[in-house]
Scaffold this motif. Structure first.
Motif, PDB file in Angstrom:
ATOM      1  N   ILE A 110       0.878  -1.167   0.000  1.00 27.99           N
ATOM      2  CA  ILE A 110       0.000   0.000   0.000  1.00 27.99           C
ATOM      3  C   ILE A 110       0.917   1.218   0.000  1.00 27.99           C
ATOM      4  N   GLY A 111       0.856   1.987  -1.071  1.00 27.78           N
ATOM      5  CA  GLY A 111       1.705   3.167  -1.190  1.00 27.78           C
ATOM      6  C   GLY A 111       0.951   4.422  -0.829  1.00 27.78           C
ATOM      7  N   LEU A 112       1.544   5.234   0.029  1.00 24.09           N
ATOM      8  CA  LEU A 112       0.943   6.505   0.443  1.00 24.09           C
ATOM      9  C   LEU A 112       1.846   7.640   0.001  1.00 24.09           C
ATOM     10  N   ASP A 113       1.253   8.688  -0.563  1.00 26.34           N
ATOM     11  CA  ASP A 113       2.023   9.873  -0.930  1.00 26.34           C
ATOM     12  C   ASP A 113       1.062  11.048  -1.050  1.00 26.34           C
ATOM     13  N   ASN A 114       1.538  12.251  -0.718  1.00 25.38           N
ATOM     14  CA  ASN A 114       0.679  13.427  -0.896  1.00 25.38           C
ATOM     15  C   ASN A 114       0.957  14.152  -2.214  1.00 25.38           C
ATOM     16  N   MET A 115       1.901  13.607  -2.985  1.00 22.16           N
ATOM     17  CA  MET A 115       2.196  14.122  -4.338  1.00 22.16           C
ATOM     18  C   MET A 115       2.439  15.629  -4.319  1.00 22.16           C
TER      19      MET A 115
END
Length: 344
Positions: free
Chosen positions: A35-40
């Protein structure tokens, strides 16, 4: 590699970032559910982050969540939605020099964001939390190579202070709530898909385009440049090795990177510092073009040298960084030319 017991679901925060992208790719290939999380965010070129993400979401083993770590309700909902075995926290506001210009950005991401991860791991227990620290915690230390047994109470940038704070916060939660935590003090990571704000990336761009490059401290600095594949190999080997309590731990005779709590800190570097001028010369050779160098004084927040003692990592996971600066920069320049369609 040794498998985790039970589920193999890993949360990687900062998954569209440089290290997060490479680690996600590796774990996907090893059949982990990532599961990848990023706020970009747009700290650097957003298209590069989007391309990394587009490469990852092609895999059925990867799910992306666009979340900002400083929003606790979103983080809580994420931990409710998935049953994480392991969390690898790589999301952070990076950059020593940027921390001098924009200090408040570091409080939100590096302190509040990390606290939210710790709180989530407390409420929804995980088998192991690994998190990014930095070689910058060694600050103005003169004794080299840098060892986790050295004092790190003299940071020279706010970025370094936030990374040291992360280690202290992790230890507190390891002690109070039995969360096994491992801190990773990264030493100048480089390679394909890297960060455009890093010197090797901007040097490459400027040399190719014929722009001058700024050589700080007249090139008389040394960095323990570490190739991305070596970094990822180290993290992957550490994932199943959650630290355990040591009630007999004694600071007068035991390693200071360990504790009575289920807590550990490692250096993860190349163990071979390279002088900045040699680094530039290798880059010129790989590009096939000489740089127009502008020699500058030392920048505030910079340090003269980084040099990782990785003996503990060698002992515990047989960590042996194997990529020379010549091979690593060659691979980066090849990637850069292909990605940006450079014709020389």
């Amino acid at each position: 590699m040794e498998k985790l017991k039970g589920s193999s679901t890993v949360l990687i925060t900062g998954s569209s970032g440089f290290i997060g992208y490479h680690l996600s790719n590796k774990l996907i290939k090893l059949n982990y559910k990532v599961i990848g999380l990023d706020n970009m965010n747009n700290y650097y070129e957003l298209n590069l982050k989007k391309t990394r993400l587009n490469n990852l979401i092609k895999s059925n083993n990867f799910i992306f969540e666009n979340i900002d770590l400083k929003n606790m309700s979103d983080v809580k909902n994420l931990f409710e939605k998935y049953d994480f075995d392991v969390v690898v926290n790589l999301a952070a506001q990076a950059g020593v020099r940027y921390s001098i210009e924009n200090p408040y950005a570091y409080l939100d991401s590096n302190l509040t964001g990390f606290l939210n991860i710790l709180e989530a791991c407390r409420a929804y227990p995980v088998k192991h939390l690994l998190y990014a620290s930095s070689s910058s915690v060694y600050g103005g230390n003169k004794v080299a190579p840098f060892s986790t047994n050295h004092n790190v109470d003299h940071p020279v940038s706010l970025y370094a202070a936030t990374k040291k704070s992360n280690e202290l916060m992790a230890h507190t939660y390891s002690h109070l709530y039995d969360i096994p935590t491992t801190g990773l003090r990264f030493f100048t990571v480089y390679g394909p898909w890297g960060r455009p704000d890093m010197a090797y990336f901007s040097f490459t761009k400027d040399i190719i385009e014929g722009n001058p490059i700024k050589v700080f401290n007249h090139g008389k600095m040394e960095r323990d440049f570490t190739y991305i594949d070596d970094i990822v190999e180290g993290i992957v080997k550490l994932i199943p090795r959650a630290p355990e309590k040591n009630p007999d731990w004694d600071e007068s005779k035991d390693e200071l990177g360990s504790s009575f709590a289920p807590y550990r800190v490692y250096n993860i570097g190349n163990n071979q510092p390279v002088q900045l001028m040699k680094f530039i010369n290798v880059l010129e050779e790989k590009i096939g073009k000489e740089a127009n160098k502008q020699y500058m004084e030392m920048q505030p927040g910079d340090v003269m040298r980084t040099y990782a003692d990785v003996s503990e990592l060698e002992r515990d996971i047989d960590f042996k960084p194997s990529t020379s600066i010549e091979d690593g920069l060659g691979k980066f320049v090849d990637w850069y030319k292909e990605y940006y369609n450079v014709k020389l």
